[in-house]
Design a protein around this motif. Sequence first.
Motif: not given
Length: 324
Positions: A118-121, A286-290, A89-94
Amino acid sequence: MQNPVRWGILGAGKFARQFMGPAIHAAEGAQLVALATSSAEKAEPFQAFCPELTVYDDYDALLAAPDIDAVYVPLPNHMHVEWSLKAMAAGKHVLCEKPMTLQADQFDQLIAKRDEAGVLAAEAYMIVHHPQWQMVKRIIDEGAIGKLVHVSGKFSFDNRTETTNIRNKPETGGGGLRDIGVYVFGAARYATGQEPDEISARIRWENGVDALAEVQAQFPGFSYSAYVSIRMHPYQEMVFHGEAGLIRLTAPFNARVFGEARVELHKPGLEVQVTRFPGDDHYKLQVEAFGRSVRDGADYPCPLEFSRGTQTMIDRVFEVALPL
């Protein structure tokens, strides 16, 4: 570093301190910029490897920070849905630790919020980013072990003395199935691309949490058996047994911590081909793929829809399980 994904972490727990915090800090295309914790003492180990870290004493304050693109959520299980929704809701990817939900239908609101914002979660199901698992999936897809007949999974550790551990508390979504069942179930689903038709199980309960679960299942193309326990000597293994060969993983889930990641391919004539992965860090990968998905729109290997399927399997085990 061009356009790094700027990360914040909600909570300063042990796993974030030992694994995911350092992984975010070390990952290419990522920058660890913030941590939210009410304990200055808990922040110190993070500041030791990331001195420029901004520390907030409030989760909402971190989510309101405009210089943060993505949030890692390592909070206790029962808090995952709430804070993942707030972050989106704050516009952050999670990127949220597993289990991201306690029931499969909770993924529906996460998927809806992801699409709306419109984020990646995603759930932090790190094993799919490890090259040993990508190799296993490829071997099966190529038919190198012939027709797959049976898959087995085993994962255990013993934390009976850790009475305050969230894994030993029903009110925080504890128990073995939610903590490590996600690995033995999700690994079979990822490697084969199949979903179970029939499931039976037995569970031994202790103080309201599942201490040992034994599971049998029938997938469309193979049979399946697994056990997970938080009251047994540490062990992990996955085996994919086909008519013409067998694949065995000796450290399928906690590579490097449990031991060196190895994929054994057993071939006709008792030949065993061993591939070793001594240096791969699946948390960093994982972080790099994200980051690639956030920056470049690359497909993410473990979308929420995949994680929903694993949680559905866990839910079904709870529904059908007999006492052990």
